[in-house]
Motif scaffolding. Structure first.
Motif, PDB file in Angstrom:
ATOM      1  N   VAL A 104       0.854  -1.186   0.000  1.00  0.00           N
ATOM      2  CA  VAL A 104       0.000   0.000   0.000  1.00  0.00           C
ATOM      3  C   VAL A 104       0.884   1.228   0.000  1.00  0.00           C
ATOM      4  O   VAL A 104       1.741   1.400   0.879  1.00  0.00           O
ATOM      5  N   VAL A 105       0.707   2.074  -0.996  1.00  0.00           N
ATOM      6  CA  VAL A 105       1.447   3.329  -1.087  1.00  0.00           C
ATOM      7  C   VAL A 105       0.649   4.410  -0.374  1.00  0.00           C
ATOM      8  O   VAL A 105      -0.534   4.630  -0.683  1.00  0.00           O
ATOM      9  N   VAL A 106       1.274   5.059   0.584  1.00  0.00           N
ATOM     10  CA  VAL A 106       0.611   6.098   1.371  1.00  0.00           C
ATOM     11  C   VAL A 106       1.187   7.460   0.989  1.00  0.00           C
ATOM     12  O   VAL A 106       2.350   7.756   1.292  1.00  0.00           O
ATOM     13  N   LEU A 133      12.227   8.072   5.901  1.00  0.00           N
ATOM     14  CA  LEU A 133      10.855   7.581   5.956  1.00  0.00           C
ATOM     15  C   LEU A 133      10.372   7.085   4.597  1.00  0.00           C
ATOM     16  O   LEU A 133       9.653   6.085   4.509  1.00  0.00           O
ATOM     17  N   THR A 134      10.755   7.770   3.528  1.00  0.00           N
ATOM     18  CA  THR A 134      10.297   7.348   2.198  1.00  0.00           C
ATOM     19  C   THR A 134      11.128   6.186   1.652  1.00  0.00           C
ATOM     20  O   THR A 134      10.656   5.472   0.748  1.00  0.00           O
ATOM     21  N   ASP A 135      12.318   5.969   2.177  1.00  0.00           N
ATOM     22  CA  ASP A 135      13.144   4.844   1.725  1.00  0.00           C
ATOM     23  C   ASP A 135      12.856   3.555   2.499  1.00  0.00           C
ATOM     24  O   ASP A 135      13.297   2.476   2.093  1.00  0.00           O
ATOM     25  N   THR A 136      12.134   3.665   3.596  1.00  0.00           N
ATOM     26  CA  THR A 136      11.882   2.509   4.454  1.00  0.00           C
ATOM     27  C   THR A 136      10.689   1.705   3.952  1.00  0.00           C
ATOM     28  O   THR A 136       9.645   2.269   3.620  1.00  0.00           O
ATOM     29  N   ARG A 137      10.860   0.400   3.888  1.00  0.00           N
ATOM     30  CA  ARG A 137       9.727  -0.490   3.608  1.00  0.00           C
ATOM     31  C   ARG A 137       9.127  -0.891   4.950  1.00  0.00           C
ATOM     32  O   ARG A 137       9.684  -1.695   5.687  1.00  0.00           O
ATOM     33  N   PHE A 138       7.987  -0.285   5.256  1.00  0.00           N
ATOM     34  CA  PHE A 138       7.324  -0.558   6.521  1.00  0.00           C
ATOM     35  C   PHE A 138       6.440  -1.801   6.403  1.00  0.00           C
ATOM     36  O   PHE A 138       6.034  -2.187   5.312  1.00  0.00           O
ATOM     37  N   ARG A 139       6.146  -2.387   7.544  1.00  0.00           N
ATOM     38  CA  ARG A 139       5.207  -3.498   7.611  1.00  0.00           C
ATOM     39  C   ARG A 139       4.287  -3.281   8.797  1.00  0.00           C
ATOM     40  O   ARG A 139       4.736  -2.847   9.874  1.00  0.00           O
ATOM     41  N   VAL A 140       3.010  -3.545   8.623  1.00  0.00           N
ATOM     42  CA  VAL A 140       2.062  -3.429   9.727  1.00  0.00           C
ATOM     43  C   VAL A 140       2.278  -4.611  10.667  1.00  0.00           C
ATOM     44  O   VAL A 140       2.031  -5.761  10.299  1.00  0.00           O
ATOM     45  N   ALA A 141       2.751  -4.319  11.875  1.00  0.00           N
ATOM     46  CA  ALA A 141       2.961  -5.384  12.859  1.00  0.00           C
ATOM     47  C   ALA A 141       1.645  -5.778  13.518  1.00  0.00           C
ATOM     48  O   ALA A 141       1.354  -6.958  13.720  1.00  0.00           O
ATOM     49  N   PHE A 142       0.839  -4.782  13.854  1.00  0.00           N
ATOM     50  CA  PHE A 142      -0.454  -5.028  14.482  1.00  0.00           C
ATOM     51  C   PHE A 142      -1.244  -3.728  14.462  1.00  0.00           C
ATOM     52  O   PHE A 142      -0.719  -2.667  14.107  1.00  0.00           O
ATOM     53  N   CYS A 143      -2.509  -3.823  14.813  1.00  0.00           N
ATOM     54  CA  CYS A 143      -3.366  -2.641  14.914  1.00  0.00           C
ATOM     55  C   CYS A 143      -3.814  -2.493  16.360  1.00  0.00           C
ATOM     56  O   CYS A 143      -4.029  -3.482  17.065  1.00  0.00           O
ATOM     57  N   GLY A 144      -3.971  -1.253  16.810  1.00  0.00           N
ATOM     58  CA  GLY A 144      -4.388  -1.028  18.184  1.00  0.00           C
ATOM     59  C   GLY A 144      -4.654   0.435  18.438  1.00  0.00           C
ATOM     60  O   GLY A 144      -4.639   1.252  17.511  1.00  0.00           O
ATOM     61  N   ASP A 210     -14.618  -4.076   3.442  1.00  0.00           N
ATOM     62  CA  ASP A 210     -14.265  -5.439   3.834  1.00  0.00           C
ATOM     63  C   ASP A 210     -12.841  -5.736   3.356  1.00  0.00           C
ATOM     64  O   ASP A 210     -12.620  -5.917   2.160  1.00  0.00           O
ATOM     65  N   PRO A 211     -11.861  -5.735   4.274  1.00  0.00           N
ATOM     66  CA  PRO A 211     -11.998  -5.494   5.709  1.00  0.00           C
ATOM     67  C   PRO A 211     -12.087  -3.996   6.019  1.00  0.00           C
ATOM     68  O   PRO A 211     -11.676  -3.177   5.193  1.00  0.00           O
ATOM     69  N   PRO A 212     -12.590  -3.626   7.177  1.00  0.00           N
ATOM     70  CA  PRO A 212     -12.728  -2.204   7.510  1.00  0.00           C
ATOM     71  C   PRO A 212     -11.393  -1.468   7.598  1.00  0.00           C
ATOM     72  O   PRO A 212     -11.310  -0.300   7.234  1.00  0.00           O
ATOM     73  N   ALA A 213     -10.346  -2.149   8.086  1.00  0.00           N
ATOM     74  CA  ALA A 213      -9.032  -1.515   8.225  1.00  0.00           C
ATOM     75  C   ALA A 213      -8.262  -1.610   6.912  1.00  0.00           C
ATOM     76  O   ALA A 213      -8.070  -2.699   6.371  1.00  0.00           O
ATOM     77  N   ARG A 214      -7.822  -0.470   6.401  1.00  0.00           N
ATOM     78  CA  ARG A 214      -7.065  -0.431   5.136  1.00  0.00           C
ATOM     79  C   ARG A 214      -5.699  -1.075   5.286  1.00  0.00           C
ATOM     80  O   ARG A 214      -5.191  -1.700   4.348  1.00  0.00           O
ATOM     81  N   LEU A 215      -5.086  -0.931   6.449  1.00  0.00           N
ATOM     82  CA  LEU A 215      -3.738  -1.461   6.683  1.00  0.00           C
ATOM     83  C   LEU A 215      -3.801  -2.502   7.789  1.00  0.00           C
ATOM     84  O   LEU A 215      -3.714  -2.183   8.978  1.00  0.00           O
ATOM     85  N   GLY A 216      -3.953  -3.767   7.405  1.00  0.00           N
ATOM     86  CA  GLY A 216      -4.025  -4.849   8.371  1.00  0.00           C
ATOM     87  C   GLY A 216      -2.662  -5.460   8.626  1.00  0.00           C
ATOM     88  O   GLY A 216      -1.691  -5.201   7.904  1.00  0.00           O
ATOM     89  N   PRO A 217      -2.540  -6.283   9.665  1.00  0.00           N
ATOM     90  CA  PRO A 217      -1.268  -6.924   9.996  1.00  0.00           C
ATOM     91  C   PRO A 217      -0.664  -7.664   8.810  1.00  0.00           C
ATOM     92  O   PRO A 217      -1.355  -8.361   8.073  1.00  0.00           O
ATOM     93  N   GLY A 218       0.639  -7.489   8.619  1.00  0.00           N
ATOM     94  CA  GLY A 218       1.367  -8.139   7.535  1.00  0.00           C
ATOM     95  C   GLY A 218       1.447  -7.330   6.273  1.00  0.00           C
ATOM     96  O   GLY A 218       2.232  -7.661   5.370  1.00  0.00           O
ATOM     97  N   THR A 219       0.665  -6.248   6.166  1.00  0.00           N
ATOM     98  CA  THR A 219       0.660  -5.437   4.947  1.00  0.00           C
ATOM     99  C   THR A 219       1.946  -4.627   4.836  1.00  0.00           C
ATOM    100  O   THR A 219       2.414  -4.046   5.810  1.00  0.00           O
ATOM    101  N   SER A 220       2.511  -4.588   3.636  1.00  0.00           N
ATOM    102  CA  SER A 220       3.689  -3.773   3.353  1.00  0.00           C
ATOM    103  C   SER A 220       3.233  -2.355   3.032  1.00  0.00           C
ATOM    104  O   SER A 220       2.247  -2.149   2.321  1.00  0.00           O
ATOM    105  N   VAL A 221       3.951  -1.377   3.574  1.00  0.00           N
ATOM    106  CA  VAL A 221       3.563   0.030   3.411  1.00  0.00           C
ATOM    107  C   VAL A 221       4.777   0.849   2.957  1.00  0.00           C
ATOM    108  O   VAL A 221       5.876   0.705   3.504  1.00  0.00           O
TER     109      VAL A 221
END
Length: 226
Positions: A104-106, A133-144, A210-221
């Motif tokens: 997902v590109v933000v 920040l723009t060079d980092t490949r982020f990953r969603v670890a969890f939501c909370g 579906d799903p309601p959260a755009r960035l769920g666990p495991g998603t690359s950002v």
């Protein structure tokens, strides 16, 4: 690894009490377990209503037989730990859940009021913060914290940042922020004590989606400056 019962039909996998896995960062171990458990559920080896990762734990809820599931997880532990030492294998496991293949590109407008503070903590100038920040490949670890709030990993541990001494009473929706080892994005307006570095117009939570959260666990950002 320690597995604890939670009520009659749930288990909590605690990745902080490891023995043979002490050289594996907790965040990587949690992600490896999340990916493996999702994979096992999809192929029919595991029955669970919810599999919810957190900072150092994974909750499995809606288990018909928690004792049998705990025994299964003990047998799977060796393969999960081995996957953390093989990035390519870990990515292959994640791809079976459909997450790793999705980046997902933000789009972010980097004009946050705390950028100078972040630059000072990192001992760089503001443009260097943006490059990091723009060079980092982020990953969603969890939501909370709030529905759809993603905790993003990917920054080196030495760049961890303190929270504000006094939280702001209102942080605008879409605010991109940093705190501790994480980056995060506020899905809605709320109080918050993270360092604000920018803002995005991307909708992160929609109760009708579906799903309601755009960035769920495991998603690359990946963040892109606008």
């Amino acid at each position: 690894m320690r597995i604890r019962p939670v009520g009659a039909h749930a288990l909590l996998l605690d990745c902080t009490t490891t023995t043979t896995d002490d050289d594996v960062p907790e965040v990587d171990l949690v992600e490896a377990w999340r990916a493996e458990l999702w994979r096992r559920r999809e192929q029919g080896d595991l029955v669970a209503v919810e599999i919810v990762p957190a900072a150092s734990t994974v909750l499995l809820d809606g288990l018909p037989d928690p004792t049998a599931t705990a025994e299964q997880m003990t047998r799977w532990a060796g393969d999960v730990v081995a996957a953390t030492h093989r990035p390519a294998a870990a990515d292959a496991v994640a791809r079976t859940t459909g997450r790793a293949a999705t980046e997902v590109v933000v789009p972010v407008r980097f004009d946050g009021p705390d950028l100078p503070t972040v630059a000072e903590h990192w001992n760089v100038d503001v443009p260097a913060v943006l490059r990091r920040l723009t060079d980092t490949r982020f990953r969603v670890a969890f939501c909370g914290f709030a529905p759809g709030f993603p905790y993003l990993t990917g920054l080196p541990a030495e760049l961890a940042l303190p929270r504000l001494a006094t939280p702001r009473p209102r942080v605008p929706a879409g605010s991109v922020a940093l705190a501790g080892p994480y980056a995060g994005i506020y899905p809605g307006a709320s109080p918050g004590g993270w360092q604000l570095v920018g803002r995005t117009e991307l909708v992160l939570f929609d109760v009708h989606a579906d799903p309601p959260a755009r960035l769920g666990p495991g998603t690359s950002v990946r963040m892109v400056a606008t």
